[in-house]
Design a protein around this motif. Structure first.
Motif, PDB file in Angstrom:
ATOM      1  N   LEU A  99       3.641   6.921   6.599  1.00 47.74           N
ATOM      2  CA  LEU A  99       2.313   7.329   7.242  1.00 47.74           C
ATOM      3  C   LEU A  99       1.395   6.507   7.140  1.00 47.74           C
ATOM      4  O   LEU A  99       1.018   6.331   5.663  1.00 47.74           O
ATOM      5  CB  LEU A  99       2.564   8.840   7.572  1.00 47.74           C
ATOM      6  CG  LEU A  99       1.392   9.048   8.027  1.00 47.74           C
ATOM      7  CD1 LEU A  99       1.550   8.660   9.574  1.00 47.74           C
ATOM      8  CD2 LEU A  99       1.600  11.027   8.006  1.00 47.74           C
ATOM      9  N   GLY A 100       0.321   5.441   7.474  1.00 46.83           N
ATOM     10  CA  GLY A 100      -0.701   4.779   7.500  1.00 46.83           C
ATOM     11  C   GLY A 100      -2.133   5.547   8.145  1.00 46.83           C
ATOM     12  O   GLY A 100      -1.548   6.254   9.720  1.00 46.83           O
ATOM     13  N   MET A 101      -3.301   5.850   7.290  1.00 49.86           N
ATOM     14  CA  MET A 101      -3.969   6.842   7.779  1.00 49.86           C
ATOM     15  C   MET A 101      -5.269   6.152   7.104  1.00 49.86           C
ATOM     16  O   MET A 101      -5.235   5.966   5.704  1.00 49.86           O
ATOM     17  CB  MET A 101      -3.878   8.156   7.456  1.00 49.86           C
ATOM     18  CG  MET A 101      -2.953   8.719   8.058  1.00 49.86           C
ATOM     19  SD  MET A 101      -2.246  10.792   7.984  1.00 49.86           S
ATOM     20  CE  MET A 101      -2.020  11.198   9.363  1.00 49.86           C
ATOM     21  N   ASP A 109     -13.634  11.051  10.484  1.00 43.43           N
ATOM     22  CA  ASP A 109     -12.428  11.733  11.189  1.00 43.43           C
ATOM     23  C   ASP A 109     -11.342  10.562   9.914  1.00 43.43           C
ATOM     24  O   ASP A 109     -11.119   9.261  10.147  1.00 43.43           O
ATOM     25  CB  ASP A 109     -12.152  11.208  13.000  1.00 43.43           C
ATOM     26  CG  ASP A 109     -13.170  12.499  13.234  1.00 43.43           C
ATOM     27  OD1 ASP A 109     -13.341  12.743  12.892  1.00 43.43           O
ATOM     28  OD2 ASP A 109     -13.284  12.328  14.805  1.00 43.43           O
ATOM     29  N   ILE A 110     -10.363  10.826  10.437  1.00 40.56           N
ATOM     30  CA  ILE A 110      -9.045  10.574   9.752  1.00 40.56           C
ATOM     31  C   ILE A 110      -8.327   9.991  10.824  1.00 40.56           C
ATOM     32  O   ILE A 110      -7.873  10.621  12.048  1.00 40.56           O
ATOM     33  CB  ILE A 110      -7.831  11.666   9.029  1.00 40.56           C
ATOM     34  CG1 ILE A 110      -8.851  11.838   7.691  1.00 40.56           C
ATOM     35  CG2 ILE A 110      -7.072  10.859   8.650  1.00 40.56           C
ATOM     36  CD1 ILE A 110      -9.549  10.630   7.066  1.00 40.56           C
ATOM     37  N   VAL A 111      -8.210   8.494  10.564  1.00 42.68           N
ATOM     38  CA  VAL A 111      -7.094   7.832  12.081  1.00 42.68           C
ATOM     39  C   VAL A 111      -5.803   7.419  11.807  1.00 42.68           C
ATOM     40  O   VAL A 111      -5.772   6.977  10.279  1.00 42.68           O
ATOM     41  CB  VAL A 111      -8.078   6.927  12.478  1.00 42.68           C
ATOM     42  CG1 VAL A 111      -7.209   6.198  13.596  1.00 42.68           C
ATOM     43  CG2 VAL A 111      -9.071   6.711  13.001  1.00 42.68           C
ATOM     44  N   THR A 112      -4.441   7.648  12.731  1.00 43.13           N
ATOM     45  CA  THR A 112      -3.642   7.293  11.878  1.00 43.13           C
ATOM     46  C   THR A 112      -3.236   6.273  12.624  1.00 43.13           C
ATOM     47  O   THR A 112      -3.407   5.594  13.867  1.00 43.13           O
ATOM     48  CB  THR A 112      -2.504   8.207  12.666  1.00 43.13           C
ATOM     49  OG1 THR A 112      -2.652   9.243  11.958  1.00 43.13           O
ATOM     50  CG2 THR A 112      -0.813   7.914  12.470  1.00 43.13           C
ATOM     51  N   TYR A 113      -3.462   4.741  11.898  1.00 47.63           N
ATOM     52  CA  TYR A 113      -2.821   3.723  12.591  1.00 47.63           C
ATOM     53  C   TYR A 113      -1.669   2.795  12.164  1.00 47.63           C
ATOM     54  O   TYR A 113      -1.451   2.037  12.854  1.00 47.63           O
ATOM     55  CB  TYR A 113      -3.824   2.933  11.165  1.00 47.63           C
ATOM     56  CG  TYR A 113      -3.512   2.776  10.012  1.00 47.63           C
ATOM     57  CD1 TYR A 113      -2.886   1.512  10.011  1.00 47.63           C
ATOM     58  CD2 TYR A 113      -4.350   2.863   9.226  1.00 47.63           C
ATOM     59  CE1 TYR A 113      -2.170   1.315   8.293  1.00 47.63           C
ATOM     60  CE2 TYR A 113      -3.760   3.068   7.925  1.00 47.63           C
ATOM     61  CZ  TYR A 113      -3.206   2.248   7.510  1.00 47.63           C
ATOM     62  OH  TYR A 113      -2.883   1.981   6.084  1.00 47.63           O
TER      63      TYR A 113
END
Length: 211
Positions: A99-101, A109-113
């Protein structure tokens, strides 16, 4: 949420060397792996098992095996990767997801990349690896992501935590079944959101980018 600080002389010693700014990157990586294995020993105390029958060279006997589905280990990119080997050495049959965040510096904001996880985590015990629980923002969002996939049993393994991050995490997960296993709860966050006394940027120190 339950929090466990592992009180053991080996944990304290390895953490002390990690904190030292003069510890070189190769030694930092090795000690991180060793420390995670020690933390994982406690973190997996409630792993689900079942009784199985096996054949020894002498006779049949009862033994213990993981239940299905097996545990899922999820390092948070990038620094969590430095913890992975120490975890899978202890639980080699576990599955591994990623999981890349990251925090958007404009919106905060925390974005999931990036993510590589099963679509359905119902019934899975999930172990999240993230070395520093500082503000708690990334780990909170990671747990929420796992909950949306159906997970209901999440254990987070971190090297260090700040009280502010623990408070935010507990508020974010509510009464969900979440455990946090740590080597230390440090004093506070500084104005740059670094843990004090901390050990600096774990990702940079793991991969030789520390200034």
């Amino acid at each position: 949420m339950r929090t466990l600080v592992v009180d053991h002389p080996l944990v304290a010693h390895k953490l002390t060397v990690l904190r030292d700014k003069n510890t070189p990157s190769p030694v930092f990586r090795q000690l991180t792996e060793e420390l995670v294995t020690l933390l994982a020993y406690e973190a997996t105390r409630e792993v689900r098992t079942e009784t199985v029958t096996i054949e020894t060279p002498i006779t049949s006997t009862a033994g213990t095996a993981f239940t299905k589905p097996t545990p899922l280990v999820v390092p948070i990119l990038r620094a969590g990767l430095g913890m992975l080997e120490g975890m899978v050495k202890l639980v080699p049959t576990a599955e591994v997801g990623f999981l890349g965040m990251a925090r958007d510096e404009e919106t905060l904001d925390i974005v999931t990349y990036a993510e590589r996880l099963p679509e359905d985590l119902t019934g899975r015990q999930v172990f999240v690896l993230d070395p520093m629980l500082a503000t708690g923002g990334t780990l909170s969002e990671a747990i929420k992501f796992l909950f949306r996939r159906g997970a209901r049993d999440v254990t987070c393994i971190c090297l260090l935590a700040a009280p502010e991050g623990l408070a935010r995490l507990e508020k974010g997960v509510g009464d969900a079944n979440v455990r946090v296993v740590l080597a230390s709860i440090d004093e506070r966050l500084n104005e740059k959101a670094y843990i004090v006394p901390g050990l600096g940027d774990a990702g940079d120190r793991l991969y030789g980018l520390a200034k």
